[in-house]
Design a protein around this motif. Sequence first.
Motif, PDB file in Angstrom:
ATOM      1  N   UNK A  98       0.795  -1.223   0.000  1.00 41.12           N
ATOM      2  CA  UNK A  98       0.000   0.000   0.000  1.00 41.12           C
ATOM      3  C   UNK A  98       0.826   1.270   0.000  1.00 41.12           C
ATOM      4  N   UNK A  99       2.136   1.135  -0.062  1.00 35.29           N
ATOM      5  CA  UNK A  99       3.036   2.293   0.028  1.00 35.29           C
ATOM      6  C   UNK A  99       3.687   2.607  -1.317  1.00 35.29           C
ATOM      7  N   UNK A 100       4.177   3.835  -1.422  1.00 29.69           N
ATOM      8  CA  UNK A 100       5.068   4.190  -2.529  1.00 29.69           C
ATOM      9  C   UNK A 100       6.392   3.458  -2.302  1.00 29.69           C
ATOM     10  N   UNK A 101       7.006   3.033  -3.387  1.00 28.46           N
ATOM     11  CA  UNK A 101       8.315   2.398  -3.314  1.00 28.46           C
ATOM     12  C   UNK A 101       9.235   3.111  -4.292  1.00 28.46           C
ATOM     13  N   UNK A 102      10.536   2.976  -4.098  1.00 31.37           N
ATOM     14  CA  UNK A 102      11.488   3.638  -4.983  1.00 31.37           C
ATOM     15  C   UNK A 102      11.585   5.117  -4.661  1.00 31.37           C
ATOM     16  N   UNK A 103      11.679   5.919  -5.694  1.00 35.31           N
ATOM     17  CA  UNK A 103      11.804   7.360  -5.500  1.00 35.31           C
ATOM     18  C   UNK A 103      10.486   7.938  -4.995  1.00 35.31           C
ATOM     19  N   UNK A 104      10.552   8.768  -3.947  1.00 37.09           N
ATOM     20  CA  UNK A 104       9.368   9.367  -3.352  1.00 37.09           C
ATOM     21  C   UNK A 104       8.762  10.398  -4.288  1.00 37.09           C
ATOM     22  N   UNK A 105       7.451  10.333  -4.456  1.00 38.37           N
ATOM     23  CA  UNK A 105       6.702  11.304  -5.249  1.00 38.37           C
ATOM     24  C   UNK A 105       5.788  12.078  -4.307  1.00 38.37           C
ATOM     25  N   UNK A 106       6.093  13.339  -4.016  1.00 35.00           N
ATOM     26  CA  UNK A 106       5.273  14.107  -3.080  1.00 35.00           C
ATOM     27  C   UNK A 106       3.850  14.361  -3.584  1.00 35.00           C
ATOM     28  N   UNK A 107       3.589  14.112  -4.859  1.00 35.79           N
ATOM     29  CA  UNK A 107       2.237  14.297  -5.412  1.00 35.79           C
ATOM     30  C   UNK A 107       1.378  13.052  -5.228  1.00 35.79           C
ATOM     31  N   UNK A 108       1.969  11.980  -4.720  1.00 35.25           N
ATOM     32  CA  UNK A 108       1.256  10.734  -4.426  1.00 35.25           C
ATOM     33  C   UNK A 108       1.010  10.735  -2.913  1.00 35.25           C
ATOM     34  N   UNK A 109      -0.238  10.723  -2.498  1.00 36.51           N
ATOM     35  CA  UNK A 109      -0.579  10.857  -1.077  1.00 36.51           C
ATOM     36  C   UNK A 109      -0.261   9.613  -0.244  1.00 36.51           C
ATOM     37  N   UNK A 110       0.069   8.501  -0.903  1.00 36.18           N
ATOM     38  CA  UNK A 110       0.377   7.295  -0.128  1.00 36.18           C
ATOM     39  C   UNK A 110       1.671   7.483   0.667  1.00 36.18           C
ATOM     40  N   UNK A 111       1.750   6.764   1.780  1.00 39.46           N
ATOM     41  CA  UNK A 111       2.986   6.753   2.553  1.00 39.46           C
ATOM     42  C   UNK A 111       4.088   6.109   1.718  1.00 39.46           C
ATOM     43  N   UNK A 112       5.313   6.358   2.116  1.00 41.58           N
ATOM     44  CA  UNK A 112       6.477   5.830   1.411  1.00 41.58           C
ATOM     45  C   UNK A 112       7.193   4.848   2.332  1.00 41.58           C
ATOM     46  N   UNK A 113       7.610   3.712   1.789  1.00 38.96           N
ATOM     47  CA  UNK A 113       8.385   2.732   2.559  1.00 38.96           C
ATOM     48  C   UNK A 113       9.821   2.750   2.055  1.00 38.96           C
ATOM     49  N   UNK A 114      10.757   2.960   2.971  1.00 37.06           N
ATOM     50  CA  UNK A 114      12.182   3.034   2.618  1.00 37.06           C
ATOM     51  C   UNK A 114      12.926   1.733   2.838  1.00 37.06           C
TER      52      UNK A 114
END
Length: 101
Positions: A56-72
Amino acid sequence: MIMTEVRRRIEKTKAVGKRFLLVCFDTMDRIRGDSDLGYYYPALDEPEDVAAMVGGCQLGEWNPHDARDHCEAVIDLRDGEEPVFHDPAAWIAQRGDPLTR
């Protein structure tokens, strides 16, 4: 990723007997400029729980325009003394988990 905080969280996660630690951040908190940069650290037991959360998270390079959380990072605490850090996308790809397709 703030490594001193990650190390502290690893020790805490091991102490409660969890098998995985994720390093994630909340996109909205990051944009707002919260003092902790929006980081949070879910501690999980099962690979399926990790796959569901990472899926359910963004992966890879973070996109601030995508409201999903990011997993590092997915940190595996199961093998040996030292934790094993994984790129979340690579961890998912290695598993071939249908939950995240």
